[in-house]
Design a protein around this motif. Structure first.
Motif, PDB file in Angstrom:
ATOM      1  N   THR A 186     -16.671  -8.482   6.708  1.00  0.00           N
ATOM      2  CA  THR A 186     -15.958  -8.112   7.924  1.00  0.00           C
ATOM      3  C   THR A 186     -15.476  -6.674   7.808  1.00  0.00           C
ATOM      4  O   THR A 186     -15.135  -6.223   6.708  1.00  0.00           O
TER       5      THR A 186
ATOM      6  N   SER B 299       2.881   2.826  11.229  1.00  0.00           N
ATOM      7  CA  SER B 299       2.011   1.901  10.524  1.00  0.00           C
ATOM      8  C   SER B 299       0.639   1.825  11.175  1.00  0.00           C
ATOM      9  O   SER B 299       0.375   2.454  12.195  1.00  0.00           O
ATOM     10  N   LEU B 300      -0.238   1.051  10.571  1.00  0.00           N
ATOM     11  CA  LEU B 300      -1.574   0.844  11.116  1.00  0.00           C
ATOM     12  C   LEU B 300      -1.523  -0.197  12.227  1.00  0.00           C
ATOM     13  O   LEU B 300      -0.855  -1.225  12.095  1.00  0.00           O
TER      14      LEU B 300
ATOM     15  N   GLY C 141      -4.189 -16.172   5.521  1.00  0.00           N
ATOM     16  CA  GLY C 141      -5.200 -17.107   5.067  1.00  0.00           C
ATOM     17  C   GLY C 141      -6.298 -17.383   6.055  1.00  0.00           C
ATOM     18  O   GLY C 141      -7.001 -18.385   5.929  1.00  0.00           O
ATOM     19  N   SER C 142      -6.478 -16.501   7.036  1.00  0.00           N
ATOM     20  CA  SER C 142      -7.558 -16.700   8.011  1.00  0.00           C
ATOM     21  C   SER C 142      -8.903 -16.446   7.342  1.00  0.00           C
ATOM     22  O   SER C 142      -8.986 -15.754   6.332  1.00  0.00           O
ATOM     23  N   THR C 143      -9.946 -16.970   7.930  1.00  0.00           N
ATOM     24  CA  THR C 143     -11.279 -16.819   7.342  1.00  0.00           C
ATOM     25  C   THR C 143     -11.732 -15.367   7.349  1.00  0.00           C
ATOM     26  O   THR C 143     -12.500 -14.942   6.496  1.00  0.00           O
ATOM     27  N   LEU C 144     -11.240 -14.572   8.314  1.00  0.00           N
ATOM     28  CA  LEU C 144     -11.656 -13.178   8.389  1.00  0.00           C
ATOM     29  C   LEU C 144     -10.815 -12.262   7.511  1.00  0.00           C
ATOM     30  O   LEU C 144     -11.164 -11.109   7.324  1.00  0.00           O
ATOM     31  N   GLY C 145      -9.707 -12.776   6.988  1.00  0.00           N
ATOM     32  CA  GLY C 145      -8.876 -11.954   6.117  1.00  0.00           C
ATOM     33  C   GLY C 145      -8.076 -10.901   6.840  1.00  0.00           C
ATOM     34  O   GLY C 145      -7.759  -9.853   6.275  1.00  0.00           O
ATOM     35  N   ARG C 146      -7.717 -11.159   8.066  1.00  0.00           N
ATOM     36  CA  ARG C 146      -6.930 -10.204   8.832  1.00  0.00           C
ATOM     37  C   ARG C 146      -5.581  -9.984   8.169  1.00  0.00           C
ATOM     38  O   ARG C 146      -4.942 -10.922   7.690  1.00  0.00           O
ATOM     39  N   LEU C 147      -5.147  -8.712   8.125  1.00  0.00           N
ATOM     40  CA  LEU C 147      -3.847  -8.371   7.564  1.00  0.00           C
ATOM     41  C   LEU C 147      -2.864  -8.048   8.680  1.00  0.00           C
ATOM     42  O   LEU C 147      -3.218  -7.419   9.668  1.00  0.00           O
TER      43      LEU C 147
ATOM     44  N   PHE D 254       0.423  -5.910   9.274  1.00  0.00           N
ATOM     45  CA  PHE D 254       1.148  -4.822   8.637  1.00  0.00           C
ATOM     46  C   PHE D 254       2.592  -4.749   9.116  1.00  0.00           C
ATOM     47  O   PHE D 254       2.897  -4.991  10.286  1.00  0.00           O
ATOM     48  N   GLY D 255       3.476  -4.366   8.190  1.00  0.00           N
ATOM     49  CA  GLY D 255       4.817  -3.992   8.576  1.00  0.00           C
ATOM     50  C   GLY D 255       4.797  -2.593   9.180  1.00  0.00           C
ATOM     51  O   GLY D 255       3.758  -1.921   9.185  1.00  0.00           O
TER      52      GLY D 255
ATOM     53  N   SER E 138     -14.045  -5.607   4.270  1.00  0.00           N
ATOM     54  CA  SER E 138     -13.482  -6.759   3.578  1.00  0.00           C
ATOM     55  C   SER E 138     -14.550  -7.524   2.812  1.00  0.00           C
ATOM     56  O   SER E 138     -15.649  -7.749   3.320  1.00  0.00           O
TER      57      SER E 138
ATOM     58  N   ASN F 231     -11.968 -11.654   1.256  1.00  0.00           N
ATOM     59  CA  ASN F 231     -10.651 -11.524   1.868  1.00  0.00           C
ATOM     60  C   ASN F 231      -9.806 -10.388   1.318  1.00  0.00           C
ATOM     61  O   ASN F 231      -8.585 -10.387   1.503  1.00  0.00           O
TER      62      ASN F 231
ATOM     63  N   ASP G 285      -1.407 -11.550   4.450  1.00  0.00           N
ATOM     64  CA  ASP G 285      -2.629 -12.289   4.796  1.00  0.00           C
ATOM     65  C   ASP G 285      -2.195 -13.735   5.061  1.00  0.00           C
ATOM     66  O   ASP G 285      -1.608 -14.378   4.189  1.00  0.00           O
TER      67      ASP G 285
ATOM     68  N   TYR H 169       0.843  -1.179   0.000  1.00  0.00           N
ATOM     69  CA  TYR H 169       0.000   0.000   0.000  1.00  0.00           C
ATOM     70  C   TYR H 169       0.889   1.244   0.000  1.00  0.00           C
ATOM     71  O   TYR H 169       2.026   1.233   0.483  1.00  0.00           O
TER      72      TYR H 169
ATOM     73  N   LEU I 202      -4.215   0.548  -2.156  1.00  0.00           N
ATOM     74  CA  LEU I 202      -3.574  -0.687  -2.587  1.00  0.00           C
ATOM     75  C   LEU I 202      -2.807  -0.476  -3.895  1.00  0.00           C
ATOM     76  O   LEU I 202      -3.336   0.058  -4.869  1.00  0.00           O
TER      77      LEU I 202
ATOM     78  N   GLN J 100      -9.263  -6.276   1.553  1.00  0.00           N
ATOM     79  CA  GLN J 100      -9.662  -5.136   2.377  1.00  0.00           C
ATOM     80  C   GLN J 100      -9.594  -3.845   1.584  1.00  0.00           C
ATOM     81  O   GLN J 100      -8.623  -3.599   0.857  1.00  0.00           O
TER      82      GLN J 100
ATOM     83  N   TYR K  21      -8.600   0.383  12.672  1.00  0.00           N
ATOM     84  CA  TYR K  21      -7.184   0.578  12.925  1.00  0.00           C
ATOM     85  C   TYR K  21      -6.963   1.947  13.562  1.00  0.00           C
ATOM     86  O   TYR K  21      -7.747   2.881  13.372  1.00  0.00           O
TER      87      TYR K  21
ATOM     88  N   PHE L 159     -12.764  -3.846   9.767  1.00  0.00           N
ATOM     89  CA  PHE L 159     -11.636  -3.734  10.681  1.00  0.00           C
ATOM     90  C   PHE L 159     -11.468  -2.277  11.093  1.00  0.00           C
ATOM     91  O   PHE L 159     -11.679  -1.371  10.287  1.00  0.00           O
TER      92      PHE L 159
END
Lengths: 112, 113
Positions: free
Chosen positions: B32, B43-44, A94-100, A102-103, B97, B100, A92, A35, A45, B102, B36, B34
């Protein structure tokens, strides 16, 4: 501890120079996103890489996903002042919720 | 493309008041959402994950009684900062989301005096 280690944290370069930003992890990601964020705005993105070893190009930006899907890099050729911004990698798992995950981000400043 | 809006874009409030921030997915239904928090040049930091009709899942260290999340529909989630204090001043960003992927809102700048 960050799941994704991003470096460098700050980068200040002259117009025309090349640069590379790295994101590394000991974990495997199903995909990794890059991003770019401007001050006071949400992240936008740039690219998503999914396949190990994948290389994607977006004009002067080249993105690579490591063979083992644990690391990625962003290379900018001939940087311009318009490239200035905060660059974020996010993985990602690969969780079902799509949690990211971040660096920490790389704050890039390109001077004219 | 998928658009996510946030309202307000900025808010200034007095210490002790509560502030509500809305996050809407404008052209898609989000499975979903999120929330932040972001400090300058950093960062977030994920605060919580919410699904429509169920309780939000908060990250470790985030006070759920302080940051109330309501996910009323597949297109709307709200974050309420209760009894805000100056240390709550920050940039709050939501994402929605679908499949998958976002999509991020433009952020809300909260300043607590």
């Amino acid at each position: 501890t960050q799941l994704l280690e991003q470096s460098p944290q700050f980068l200040s370069i002259q117009e025309g120079e090349n640069l590379t930003v790295y994101c590394n992890s000991s974990s495997v990601f199903s995909s990794l996103q890059w991003y770019r964020q401007e001050p006071g705005e949400g992240p936008v993105l740039l690219v998503t890489v999914v396949t190990g070893g994948e290389v994607k190009k977006l004009k002067r930006l080249t993105f690579q996903f490591g063979d083992a899907r644990k690391d990625s890099s962003l290379h900018i050729t001939a940087a311009q002042p318009g490239d200035t911004g905060l660059y974020l990698c996010a993985g990602d798992r690969g969780s079902t919720l799509g949690r990211l995950y971040f660096g920490r981000g790389t704050q890039l400043t390109v001077w004219p | 493309g998928a658009v996510v809006s946030q309202h307000p874009s900025w808010v200034i409030c007095k210490s002790g008041t509560s502030v509500k921030i809305e996050c809407r997915s404008l052209d898609f239904q989000a499975t979903t959402m999120f929330w932040y928090r972001q400090f300058p040049k950093q960062s977030l930091m994920l605060m919580a994950t919410s699904n429509e009709g169920s309780k939000a899942t908060y990250e470790q260290g985030v006070e759920k009684d302080k940051f109330l999340i309501n996910h009323a529909s597949l297109t709307l989630s709200t974050l309420t900062v209760t009894s805000a204090h100056p240390e709550d001043s920050s940039f709050y960003i939501c994402s929605a989301s679908i499949y998958n992927e976002q999509f991020f809102g433009p952020g809300t700048r909260l300043t607590v005096l």
